[in-house]
Design a protein around this motif. Structure first.
Motif, PDB file in Angstrom:
ATOM      1  N   ASN A  17       1.292  16.801  -9.870  1.00  0.00           N
ATOM      2  CA  ASN A  17       0.868  18.001 -10.193  1.00  0.00           C
ATOM      3  C   ASN A  17      -0.298  18.668  -9.624  1.00  0.00           C
ATOM      4  O   ASN A  17      -0.375  19.768  -9.201  1.00  0.00           O
ATOM      5  N   ASP A  18      -1.430  17.881  -9.636  1.00  0.00           N
ATOM      6  CA  ASP A  18      -2.594  18.171  -9.291  1.00  0.00           C
ATOM      7  C   ASP A  18      -2.705  18.257  -7.932  1.00  0.00           C
ATOM      8  O   ASP A  18      -3.151  19.184  -7.313  1.00  0.00           O
ATOM      9  N   VAL A  19      -2.008  17.394  -6.878  1.00  0.00           N
ATOM     10  CA  VAL A  19      -1.763  17.368  -5.622  1.00  0.00           C
ATOM     11  C   VAL A  19      -1.112  18.575  -5.063  1.00  0.00           C
ATOM     12  O   VAL A  19      -1.461  19.249  -4.251  1.00  0.00           O
ATOM     13  N   ALA A  20      -0.044  18.863  -5.843  1.00  0.00           N
ATOM     14  CA  ALA A  20       0.840  20.173  -5.450  1.00  0.00           C
ATOM     15  C   ALA A  20      -0.162  21.302  -5.457  1.00  0.00           C
ATOM     16  O   ALA A  20       0.272  22.314  -4.949  1.00  0.00           O
ATOM     17  N   CYS A  21      -0.902  21.352  -6.461  1.00  0.00           N
ATOM     18  CA  CYS A  21      -1.759  22.631  -6.696  1.00  0.00           C
ATOM     19  C   CYS A  21      -3.123  22.621  -5.783  1.00  0.00           C
ATOM     20  O   CYS A  21      -3.750  23.707  -5.693  1.00  0.00           O
ATOM     21  N   CYS A  22      -3.399  21.627  -5.203  1.00  0.00           N
ATOM     22  CA  CYS A  22      -4.730  21.490  -4.566  1.00  0.00           C
ATOM     23  C   CYS A  22      -4.663  22.315  -2.934  1.00  0.00           C
ATOM     24  O   CYS A  22      -3.743  22.123  -2.471  1.00  0.00           O
ATOM     25  N   ASP A  23      -5.554  23.465  -3.141  1.00  0.00           N
ATOM     26  CA  ASP A  23      -5.454  24.083  -1.950  1.00  0.00           C
ATOM     27  C   ASP A  23      -6.742  23.800  -0.817  1.00  0.00           C
ATOM     28  O   ASP A  23      -6.913  24.437  -0.123  1.00  0.00           O
ATOM     29  N   ARG A  24      -7.324  22.375  -1.122  1.00  0.00           N
ATOM     30  CA  ARG A  24      -8.276  22.025  -0.461  1.00  0.00           C
ATOM     31  C   ARG A  24      -8.096  20.965   0.701  1.00  0.00           C
ATOM     32  O   ARG A  24      -8.835  20.475   1.295  1.00  0.00           O
ATOM     33  N   HIS A  25      -6.681  20.480   0.611  1.00  0.00           N
ATOM     34  CA  HIS A  25      -6.401  19.753   1.587  1.00  0.00           C
ATOM     35  C   HIS A  25      -6.241  20.210   2.874  1.00  0.00           C
ATOM     36  O   HIS A  25      -6.129  21.541   3.189  1.00  0.00           O
ATOM     37  N   ILE A  26      -6.301  19.256   4.087  1.00  0.00           N
ATOM     38  CA  ILE A  26      -6.166  19.645   5.457  1.00  0.00           C
ATOM     39  C   ILE A  26      -4.672  19.292   5.867  1.00  0.00           C
ATOM     40  O   ILE A  26      -4.411  18.142   5.735  1.00  0.00           O
ATOM     41  N   ASP A  27      -3.885  20.045   6.653  1.00  0.00           N
ATOM     42  CA  ASP A  27      -2.602  19.776   7.044  1.00  0.00           C
ATOM     43  C   ASP A  27      -2.963  18.969   8.381  1.00  0.00           C
ATOM     44  O   ASP A  27      -3.750  19.162   9.058  1.00  0.00           O
ATOM     45  N   ASP A  34       1.422   9.775 -10.819  1.00  0.00           N
ATOM     46  CA  ASP A  34       0.471  10.354 -11.762  1.00  0.00           C
ATOM     47  C   ASP A  34      -0.152  11.285 -11.466  1.00  0.00           C
ATOM     48  O   ASP A  34      -0.760  12.103 -12.393  1.00  0.00           O
ATOM     49  N   VAL A  35      -0.548  11.896 -10.198  1.00  0.00           N
ATOM     50  CA  VAL A  35      -1.336  13.035  -9.842  1.00  0.00           C
ATOM     51  C   VAL A  35      -0.504  13.869  -9.040  1.00  0.00           C
ATOM     52  O   VAL A  35      -1.094  15.092  -8.792  1.00  0.00           O
ATOM     53  N   LEU A  90       0.748  -1.543  -0.023  1.00  0.00           N
ATOM     54  CA  LEU A  90      -0.004   0.124  -0.170  1.00  0.00           C
ATOM     55  C   LEU A  90       0.746   1.362   0.079  1.00  0.00           C
ATOM     56  O   LEU A  90       0.547   2.295  -0.860  1.00  0.00           O
ATOM     57  N   LEU A  91       2.090   1.230   0.848  1.00  0.00           N
ATOM     58  CA  LEU A  91       2.496   2.303   0.752  1.00  0.00           C
ATOM     59  C   LEU A  91       3.359   2.429  -0.498  1.00  0.00           C
ATOM     60  O   LEU A  91       3.743   3.840  -0.997  1.00  0.00           O
ATOM     61  N   SER A  92       3.817   1.480  -1.127  1.00  0.00           N
ATOM     62  CA  SER A  92       4.397   1.535  -2.664  1.00  0.00           C
ATOM     63  C   SER A  92       3.538   2.035  -3.697  1.00  0.00           C
ATOM     64  O   SER A  92       3.697   2.760  -4.544  1.00  0.00           O
ATOM     65  N   MET A  93       2.216   1.777  -3.435  1.00  0.00           N
ATOM     66  CA  MET A  93       1.112   1.997  -4.122  1.00  0.00           C
ATOM     67  C   MET A  93       0.683   3.527  -4.204  1.00  0.00           C
ATOM     68  O   MET A  93       0.547   4.086  -5.180  1.00  0.00           O
ATOM     69  N   PHE A  94       0.947   4.253  -2.934  1.00  0.00           N
ATOM     70  CA  PHE A  94       0.748   5.709  -2.797  1.00  0.00           C
ATOM     71  C   PHE A  94       1.828   6.298  -3.704  1.00  0.00           C
ATOM     72  O   PHE A  94       1.404   7.290  -4.319  1.00  0.00           O
ATOM     73  N   ASP A  95       3.028   5.752  -3.993  1.00  0.00           N
ATOM     74  CA  ASP A  95       3.869   6.473  -4.405  1.00  0.00           C
ATOM     75  C   ASP A  95       3.856   6.253  -6.064  1.00  0.00           C
ATOM     76  O   ASP A  95       3.937   7.137  -6.811  1.00  0.00           O
ATOM     77  N   VAL A  96       3.143   5.050  -6.392  1.00  0.00           N
ATOM     78  CA  VAL A  96       2.758   5.040  -7.841  1.00  0.00           C
ATOM     79  C   VAL A  96       1.792   5.944  -8.296  1.00  0.00           C
ATOM     80  O   VAL A  96       1.744   6.605  -9.102  1.00  0.00           O
ATOM     81  N   VAL A  97       0.629   6.202  -7.610  1.00  0.00           N
ATOM     82  CA  VAL A  97      -0.403   6.925  -7.657  1.00  0.00           C
ATOM     83  C   VAL A  97       0.211   8.305  -7.652  1.00  0.00           C
ATOM     84  O   VAL A  97      -0.316   9.252  -8.582  1.00  0.00           O
ATOM     85  N   LEU A  98       0.966   8.668  -6.636  1.00  0.00           N
ATOM     86  CA  LEU A  98       1.539  10.027  -6.323  1.00  0.00           C
ATOM     87  C   LEU A  98       2.030  10.672  -7.815  1.00  0.00           C
ATOM     88  O   LEU A  98       1.879  11.589  -8.284  1.00  0.00           O
TER      89      LEU A  98
END
Length: 108
Positions: free
Chosen positions: A98-108, A95-96, A85-93
């Protein structure tokens, strides 16, 4: 409907275990080999009390396990599924990222 709601609640509890920077650092730290609290503290540069609280959270929700040896407790991932699962997070990340980096709706 109750069973599906219960399943959603359980998924959210599991995902919560992965939803903190320190917990992710701990998981990455023990991804390949078990380590003691002191080794984890030293590697991720955290405070022992804070690391211990996060280890308790991870252990409580079944993501990691602890093993006593003498006066030391060694922590490791529960099983290969968690490692995958930890490795899969890296694989999915990848792919996404740039979108994650631009997301301003996440909670710290």
């Amino acid at each position: 409907m109750q069973n599906q709601t219960s399943n959603f609640d359980m998924k959210m509890k599991l995902i919560h275990g992965f939803s903190n920077k320190t917990r992710i650092q701990i998981l990455e730290c023990i991804k390949e080999e078990e380590k003691t609290v002191n080794q984890i503290v030293e590697e991720i540069k955290g405070s022992q009390s804070n690391i211990s609280q996060h280890l308790a959270c991870l252990k409580g929700c079944g993501i990691i396990v602890g093993r006593n040896e003498g006066r030391y407790m060694y922590y490791s991932l529960r099983n290969q599924h968690i490692r995958d699962l930890l490795s899969m997070f890296d694989v999915v990340l990848e792919d996404v990222e740039n979108d994650v980096a631009c997301c301003d709706r996440h909670i710290d």
